[in-house]
Design an enzyme around this catalytic site. Sequence first.
Site, PDB file in Angstrom:
ATOM      1  CD  GLU A   1       8.371   1.428   0.308  1.00 47.28           C
ATOM      2  OE1 GLU A   1       8.072   0.720  -0.665  1.00 47.28           O
ATOM      3  OE2 GLU A   1       7.837   2.514   0.538  1.00 47.28           O
TER       4      GLU A   1
ATOM      5  N   GLY B   1       1.025  -6.301   0.589  1.00 48.12           N
ATOM      6  CA  GLY B   1       0.444  -6.800  -0.650  1.00 48.12           C
ATOM      7  C   GLY B   1       1.499  -7.093  -1.705  1.00 48.12           C
ATOM      8  CB  ALA B   2       2.730  -6.247  -4.342  1.00 46.01           C
TER       9      ALA B   2
ATOM     10  CD  GLU C   1       7.117   0.598  -4.516  1.00 47.63           C
ATOM     11  OE1 GLU C   1       6.428  -0.273  -3.955  1.00 47.63           O
ATOM     12  OE2 GLU C   1       7.322   1.721  -4.005  1.00 47.63           O
TER      13      GLU C   1
ATOM     14  CG  HIS D   1      -0.311   0.437  -6.219  1.00 44.47           C
ATOM     15  ND1 HIS D   1      -0.919   1.601  -5.798  1.00 44.47           N
ATOM     16  CD2 HIS D   1       0.820   0.321  -5.467  1.00 44.47           C
ATOM     17  CE1 HIS D   1      -0.193   2.146  -4.828  1.00 44.47           C
ATOM     18  NE2 HIS D   1       0.877   1.384  -4.614  1.00 44.47           N
ATOM     19  CD  GLU D   2       3.025  -2.809  -5.634  1.00 48.47           C
ATOM     20  OE1 GLU D   2       4.053  -2.111  -5.546  1.00 48.47           O
ATOM     21  OE2 GLU D   2       2.119  -2.792  -4.766  1.00 48.47           O
TER      22      GLU D   2
ATOM     23  CD  GLU E   1       3.249   3.727  -1.736  1.00 51.10           C
ATOM     24  OE1 GLU E   1       2.329   3.399  -2.503  1.00 51.10           O
ATOM     25  OE2 GLU E   1       4.328   3.095  -1.686  1.00 51.10           O
TER      26      GLU E   1
HETATM   27  N1  B3K Z   1       5.681   0.340  -1.395  1.00 54.36           N
HETATM   28  C1  B3K Z   1       5.166  -0.894  -0.870  1.00 54.36           C
HETATM   29  C2  B3K Z   1       4.846  -0.841   0.583  1.00 54.36           C
HETATM   30  C3  B3K Z   1       5.981  -1.095   1.474  1.00 54.36           C
HETATM   31  C4  B3K Z   1       5.481  -1.189   2.900  1.00 54.36           C
HETATM   32  C5  B3K Z   1       6.574  -1.276   3.872  1.00 54.36           C
HETATM   33  N2  B3K Z   1       6.052  -1.427   5.223  1.00 54.36           N
HETATM   34  C6  B3K Z   1       3.963  -1.370  -1.611  1.00 54.36           C
HETATM   35  C7  B3K Z   1       3.193  -0.337  -2.307  1.00 54.36           C
HETATM   36  O1  B3K Z   1       2.644   0.589  -1.754  1.00 54.36           O
HETATM   37  O2  B3K Z   1       3.132  -0.401  -3.507  1.00 54.36           O
HETATM   38 ZN    ZN Z   2       2.466   1.787  -3.480  1.00 57.77          ZN
END
Ligand code: B3K
Ligand code: ZN
Length: 880
Positions: A127, A267-268, A270, A303-304, A326
């Site tokens: 992503e 951070g992480a 999904e 969250h994930e 998000e």
């Molecule tokens: N969806 C990912 C974030 C991706 C960031 C790319 N630059 C993490 C999150 O929001 O859960």
């Molecule tokens: Zn997210």
Amino acid sequence: MKTQTGQTIRLEDYHPTDYLIDTVHLDFQLDPSRTRVLATLALTPRQDTIAGTPLVLDGDALTFVAATLDGAPLADDAFVATPDSFTLKRPPAKPFELTIETVVDPTGNSALMGLFRSNGTYCTQCEPEGFRRITYFLDRPDVLAVYTTRLEGPRAEVPVLLSNGNPIESGTVGGDRHFVVWHDPYPKPSYLFAAVAGDLAHISDTFVTASGRKVDLRIYVEKGKEDRCHWAMDSLKRSMRWDEVRFGREYDLDIFMIVAVSDFNMGAMENKGLNIFNDKYILADPSTATDTDYAGIESVIAHEYFHNWTGDRITCRDWFQLCLKEGLTVYRDQEFTSDERSRPVKRIADVRTLKAHQFPEDAGPLAHPVRPETYREINNFYTATVYEKGAEIVRMLATRLGEDGFRAGMDLYFERHDGEAATIEDFLACFADATGTALDDMMLWYRQSGTPTVTSSGHWDPENHRFTLTLSQQTPPTPGQSEKTPLPIPIRFGLVGPNGDDMEIERVEGAEVSGDVLLLTEAEQTIVFHGLGARPIPSLLRGFSAPVRLVRQDGRDDQLFLLAHDRDPFNRWNAAQSLAMDHLTAATAAVRDGKQPQADPDLFRALQTVATNERLEPAYRALALQLPSESDIFREIGTDVDPAAISAARRAFRADMGAALAPTFRSLYDSLADDTPYQPDPVSAGRRALRAVALDYLAAAGLDSVEELAKHHFDSARNMTDRLAALSTLAMNGMPSAEDAFDAYAVMFKGDALAMDKWLTMQAMIPSDDTLDRVRRLMDHSAFSIANPNRIRALIGAFATGNAVGFHRADGAGYHFLASIVMELDSKNPQVAARLLASFRSWRSLEPGRRAAARTELERVAARSGLSTDTSDIVSRMLS
Ligand code: B3K
Ligand code: ZN
């Protein structure tokens, strides 16, 4: 890597692809620097696609090897392959199969997008546009395909081979190679693809879903770190249960896996069935992780996991709709934490985050709508606005519709759009349809950037027993939006009577009111409350019911009254904050004029009452004692800001308050001592937090014995929370023993990268002109590495965003340093470079000297040739 090629992409130009990709078969032959990827795509032209329309697949830095169409090699003139695209000039007018072989270099991939290696482990980040760095594809979120992935490599080096979905086959190839095939039955966009290969350990557990299905849970980590994964596993199981109870969402595959890696840009992530995490959000034990780390792990895991429904099962039509997944998922993780921990404490913490990150973004050159309408580099839109303000919009929806209405809308959303790529309009329509409410006006919150200011004033008419409240709203101009339209602003309220209770209201005129929520829809509204026995004090925006700046025209006495009596805990906290803010802005002005700021004994007394109120939870009391941050004061002052004066004024306030309330803080400190074994639960964490605040005020007051006390707190700490709190008190208050404590800490945690990050951060935040030199020296320390994003954020990010004195040095040296780092990093990891550069986002609000120095540095960056799209996008918006 793409350099400065970023074209402007526009929401209005959206159109679906000419071809669909039904299935994808990927075969990875893993190799450190030459991994071969064979992709077999089953494509179908859409019904309305003109026969022979060229198929253009995205690529980024790819090495093309070969391609076939329906099994036959492609003639040289039938296609064009470059590092960033693959064009099939005349595709068949019926379904066809295209196979493409590419070679990628995971070890040399320093951007950490696509397939890369972290401490030897192969992993992916796709992503938003990383999949095109693995193979040519229609790399956009509205192309949903079913993936089958075969991973092959030497068994000794990569015994663990993982991808999305369920494992369906495995075996040996030759003597020492092996393979595993994974199949994910849920159609998904390419950004949710993941693969991992390495010599990893894991812990496992099981979860039985509400409907009785057994799910295998696994957390993979580098060997030897398994013992630090149990809190993450516990958080995962609680998240899975919560989503069933609160939103009726069950997990849908037989296995759910998390992999922790130490080199990660965020951070992480999904990815379907295979979340990949920055190890900072997995690893925890009492001696190396703080209460804040434990809470952070719990919320990122949640969250994930919640993305499995809001993001994976229902994804985004295009990247403009990023907030669809998000904002909604942040709202869901906030609610999870509120239910698991303390609702008022969580709300206050979230509002602090919003105000610290989103409000400044919305007030500066990088302001953008929650749903942007153009972008050059989508990576620069993973912002506080999209995430945090996006969550606030969802919260406003919930506030307007009530719990049942909101749940009905969510149920309809899952039912109507499961398996689809949706838009914000689709999302809002579900709430409107499920509840029969017209919600078109909510679209404006997604479209209009800038933080609205709501101004309130009241008038009491004793003869007619009525109270008139005048509310007006105004949103300042932001880039690309000079004219603003009034927004629908839900204001949760109460009228507080002289005895401190909410008053009965006979009748309201002038606004739509539902329960305790009134809706401000016009630029100005006059609202009359009838049938009141005495003059009320209005408590507005309870629970921070809308992301606005509220300016009250009533006086200090009313705020003191609300601080003492409001039944809404958020507004009691907020009253303390605004009283302190009034004082701090005045004190900052005094410092700039070379005067001594005055103490504020009334406010100290009011805060003392909160601090010692045993009926309030300690975590709440700790928050109430924390003054508005330097960045809050910066934002409140707004123009010609001198960050050093803010810092001095705030320090003086803390010193005065510490001295005035020393006996209170000392007795809090003593009474909260705890010698039971460490538990990360919110109640014990709250007690530790309050005790640390008390210690810190004592230190701010500079009392003789406090350095000994802080040193003892450090030396005798039996968990990281206490140890780090003591280190912070020693270092931030300029106590000489800080240096010994830093040395002792470095010996204790040598080799533990996450613990050493805290050591780097703490030093980077020391409020002094000399800190810049210290940061420069630390860049040569073995605990630092410019190749690892966590290390960069810990040292350089903390310096740029957490050290107003050091970063904003009057001679501009802090700015020069940051700009130089950004330029150095840009060619290696543009995402992290661009994010660091965004630390300049409030530069236009600085006083003229610093503003000029910041401009010089931004212009130096802008003039650099070969900048990445990421950095060039940020710097050009910053200067425009
Ligand atoms: N969806 C990912 C974030 C991706 C960031 C790319 N630059 C993490 C999150 O929001 O859960
Ligand atoms: Zn997210």
